[in-house]
Scaffold this motif. Structure first.
Motif, PDB file in Angstrom:
ATOM      1  N   ALA A 326      34.828   2.678  92.885  1.00 16.33           N
ATOM      2  CA  ALA A 326      35.700   3.387  93.818  1.00 16.33           C
ATOM      3  C   ALA A 326      35.368   3.093  95.276  1.00 16.33           C
ATOM      4  O   ALA A 326      36.214   3.297  96.152  1.00 16.33           O
ATOM      5  CB  ALA A 326      35.618   4.889  93.563  1.00 16.33           C
ATOM      6  N   LEU A 327      34.156   2.610  95.564  1.00 15.01           N
ATOM      7  CA  LEU A 327      33.793   2.309  96.952  1.00 15.01           C
ATOM      8  C   LEU A 327      34.740   1.287  97.562  1.00 15.01           C
ATOM      9  O   LEU A 327      35.066   1.352  98.750  1.00 15.01           O
ATOM     10  CB  LEU A 327      32.356   1.771  97.026  1.00 15.01           C
ATOM     11  N   SER A 328      35.170   0.313  96.756  1.00 15.30           N
ATOM     12  CA  SER A 328      36.034  -0.738  97.291  1.00 15.30           C
ATOM     13  C   SER A 328      37.463  -0.643  96.775  1.00 15.30           C
ATOM     14  O   SER A 328      38.412  -0.897  97.514  1.00 15.30           O
ATOM     15  CB  SER A 328      35.471  -2.121  96.940  1.00 15.30           C
ATOM     16  N   ALA A 329      37.616  -0.246  95.511  1.00 16.61           N
ATOM     17  CA  ALA A 329      38.948  -0.263  94.909  1.00 16.61           C
ATOM     18  C   ALA A 329      39.661   1.080  94.997  1.00 16.61           C
ATOM     19  O   ALA A 329      40.885   1.144  95.019  1.00 16.61           O
ATOM     20  CB  ALA A 329      38.850  -0.711  93.454  1.00 16.61           C
ATOM     21  N   GLY A 330      38.890   2.165  95.049  1.00 13.55           N
ATOM     22  CA  GLY A 330      39.502   3.478  95.020  1.00 13.55           C
ATOM     23  C   GLY A 330      39.960   3.828  93.612  1.00 13.55           C
ATOM     24  O   GLY A 330      40.615   3.012  92.957  1.00 13.55           O
ATOM     25  N   LEU A 331      39.603   4.996  93.129  1.00 17.16           N
ATOM     26  CA  LEU A 331      39.976   5.419  91.778  1.00 17.16           C
ATOM     27  C   LEU A 331      40.373   6.880  91.794  1.00 17.16           C
ATOM     28  O   LEU A 331      39.875   7.674  92.608  1.00 17.16           O
ATOM     29  CB  LEU A 331      38.801   5.232  90.807  1.00 17.16           C
ATOM     30  N   SER A 332      41.255   7.252  90.890  1.00 15.61           N
ATOM     31  CA  SER A 332      41.635   8.650  90.723  1.00 15.61           C
ATOM     32  C   SER A 332      40.871   9.223  89.535  1.00 15.61           C
ATOM     33  O   SER A 332      40.293   8.477  88.736  1.00 15.61           O
ATOM     34  CB  SER A 332      43.141   8.759  90.464  1.00 15.61           C
ATOM     35  N   PRO A 333      40.837  10.550  89.385  1.00 18.47           N
ATOM     36  CA  PRO A 333      40.150  11.155  88.232  1.00 18.47           C
ATOM     37  C   PRO A 333      40.658  10.646  86.883  1.00 18.47           C
ATOM     38  O   PRO A 333      39.930  10.669  85.892  1.00 18.47           O
ATOM     39  CB  PRO A 333      40.442  12.650  88.410  1.00 18.47           C
ATOM     40  N   VAL A 334      41.920  10.167  86.841  1.00 20.98           N
ATOM     41  CA  VAL A 334      42.479   9.651  85.592  1.00 20.98           C
ATOM     42  C   VAL A 334      41.677   8.452  85.092  1.00 20.98           C
ATOM     43  O   VAL A 334      41.618   8.176  83.894  1.00 20.98           O
ATOM     44  CB  VAL A 334      43.961   9.267  85.793  1.00 20.98           C
ATOM     45  N   ALA A 335      41.030   7.739  86.025  1.00 19.35           N
ATOM     46  CA  ALA A 335      40.243   6.564  85.638  1.00 19.35           C
ATOM     47  C   ALA A 335      39.129   6.935  84.671  1.00 19.35           C
ATOM     48  O   ALA A 335      38.707   6.114  83.851  1.00 19.35           O
ATOM     49  CB  ALA A 335      39.658   5.894  86.879  1.00 19.35           C
ATOM     50  N   ALA A 336      38.615   8.170  84.767  1.00 22.30           N
ATOM     51  CA  ALA A 336      37.547   8.609  83.867  1.00 22.30           C
ATOM     52  C   ALA A 336      38.041   8.658  82.425  1.00 22.30           C
ATOM     53  O   ALA A 336      37.308   8.316  81.492  1.00 22.30           O
ATOM     54  CB  ALA A 336      37.028   9.979  84.301  1.00 22.30           C
ATOM     55  N   VAL A 337      39.296   9.076  82.244  1.00 23.42           N
ATOM     56  CA  VAL A 337      39.880   9.102  80.897  1.00 23.42           C
ATOM     57  C   VAL A 337      40.041   7.680  80.378  1.00 23.42           C
ATOM     58  O   VAL A 337      39.734   7.380  79.219  1.00 23.42           O
ATOM     59  CB  VAL A 337      41.235   9.828  80.909  1.00 23.42           C
ATOM     60  N   ASP A 338      40.520   6.788  81.239  1.00 23.88           N
ATOM     61  CA  ASP A 338      40.651   5.378  80.853  1.00 23.88           C
ATOM     62  C   ASP A 338      39.302   4.811  80.423  1.00 23.88           C
ATOM     63  O   ASP A 338      39.222   4.023  79.480  1.00 23.88           O
ATOM     64  CB  ASP A 338      41.191   4.559  82.031  1.00 23.88           C
ATOM     65  N   ARG A 339      38.258   5.211  81.146  1.00 22.65           N
ATOM     66  CA  ARG A 339      36.917   4.703  80.844  1.00 22.65           C
ATOM     67  C   ARG A 339      36.511   5.075  79.418  1.00 22.65           C
ATOM     68  O   ARG A 339      35.964   4.249  78.675  1.00 22.65           O
ATOM     69  CB  ARG A 339      35.921   5.282  81.836  1.00 22.65           C
ATOM     70  N   VAL A 340      36.759   6.310  79.023  1.00 25.30           N
ATOM     71  CA  VAL A 340      36.410   6.758  77.672  1.00 25.30           C
ATOM     72  C   VAL A 340      37.209   5.993  76.630  1.00 25.30           C
ATOM     73  O   VAL A 340      36.659   5.509  75.629  1.00 25.30           O
ATOM     74  CB  VAL A 340      36.642   8.274  77.523  1.00 25.30           C
TER      75      VAL A 340
END
Length: 362
Positions: A326-340
């Motif tokens: 997220a430091l460079s690309a920026g992420l939303s909380p939804v990214a955490a679900v994608d990660r799982v």
């Protein structure tokens, strides 16, 4: 039923056995240490602070990835470690170049999958042949994937590669700091004789093992698992399919099939817990400096707990990795679900491929 088929069926059933779950939650506090995790934390923190002070927020994450070479080669004597860390630093920088070129080319997802899966196999073969202890090939895949997503012009490629190389230098210095300090204090003393004989073997001689059958088999299944899991994640419509490849590569870093399954289960459970932490942090306006503090804390905890319990380590690696991205690309909380979901796909694919290629020893 033929023995070979029965063996593979048993292997596929292994993830649901009680022993596998017990091992995923077992603790070995005798393996806990503080010195190496502290040095890794200092290396990662230092490059992020420098990046923040210089206003280079967009490439600070690449420097932090380079600094992660300090997490490798813990058990090696310093004389052996120095050469291996240099090779790892070159490898991390090369991974950023490869991923950056993919991003710069604007190629299709299939190109990214093929290139980075091939990199995963090559990294697995290198680490196995040189017998390097540490986070494994997944770090190289992380660097390449990050570069593929962040680089869109030649200037961006140069900056990302330069940051990775600079971070690797800082990581090498941090790992060798006690040895280097002793050399400054005792310049005339032969410090190599103070260590037990490491039976030193050059990198080039170690690489001769790369054609050994077990190493070739492991590298091949790592490559196939990375490609298959990323393809499955893309077909499922997930936003970050290469995260699935990282899950597969991480699972296949086990020294045996049982370790592969246990690590996969631990990584999945840890990702669920870590995703909840990451979602909460991504929803809060931490800012750059707040993210840096969280990343360093998570990184140190991960280094302390990785030898103790991989489930705990994974629960802090997930938010650390997402905040770093997220430091460079920026992420939303939804990214955490994608990660799982990506991790679930990667681990399932990795375990299935490992079961289908299980060895007689396993």
């Amino acid at each position: 039923m033929p023995t070979t088929i029965r063996t593979r069926v048993d292997a596929l059933a292994h993830p649901i056995r009680p022993r596998t779950w017990r091992d995923a939650f077992s603790l070995d506090l005798s393996k806990a240490s503080w010195a190496v995790p502290a040095r890794v934390g200092v290396a990662v923190g230092a490059v992020l602070v420098v990046g923040g002070v210089l206003g280079l927020h967009d490439i600070a994450g690449f420097a932090a990835l380079g600094a992660l070479v300090s997490a490798f080669c813990r058990p090696d004597p310093y004389r052996v470690r120095s050469v291996r860390l240099l090779a790892l630093g070159v490898g991390m920088t090369a991974a950023t170049v490869i991923g950056g070129v993919v991003g710069l080319s604007g190629g299709a997802l299939v190109t990214e999958i093929v290139v980075i899966a091939s990199l995963a196999g090559a990294a697995a073969a290198f680490i196995a042949s040189v017998r390097i202890a540490g986070p494994g090939a997944v770090v190289f895949v992380f660097a390449a994937t990050a570069a593929a997503g962040a680089v869109d012009d030649a200037s961006g490629l140069i900056r990302a590669v330069g940051a990775t190389a600079a971070g690797a230098v800082i990581g090498i210095v941090a790992s060798l700091a006690p040895w280097l300090w002793q050399r400054v204090r005792h310049p005339r003393r032969n410090l190599d004789t103070d260590e037990p004989d490491p039976h030193y073997e050059s990198i080039w001689r170690s690489l001769a093992r790369v054609t050994n059958t077990p190493i070739v088999v492991n590298a091949t299944r790592t490559m196939l698992a990375a490609a298959a899991s990323a393809t499955a994640a893309a077909a499922a419509g997930l936003s970050h399919p290469m995260w699935a490849a990282m899950g597969a590569v991480a699972a296949l870093q086990g020294l045996s099939y049982h370790v592969t399954v246990t690590r996969g289960l631990s990584r999945l459970l840890g990702n669920v817990a870590g995703a909840a932490i990451a979602a909460a942090l991504l929803a809060v306006p931490l800012g750059y400096w707040g993210a840096v503090i969280a990343i360093v804390i998570f990184q140190v905890i991960a280094e302390i707990t990785a030898p103790v319990n991989y489930t705990i380590a994974s629960s802090v690696v997930t938010p650390m990795a997402l905040l770093l991205t997220a430091l460079s690309a920026g992420l939303s909380p939804v990214a955490a679900v994608d990660r799982v979901l990506d991790t679930l796909i990667g681990i399932v694919v990795g375990i299935v491929i490992a079961a289908l290629t299980i060895t007689a020893h396993d």
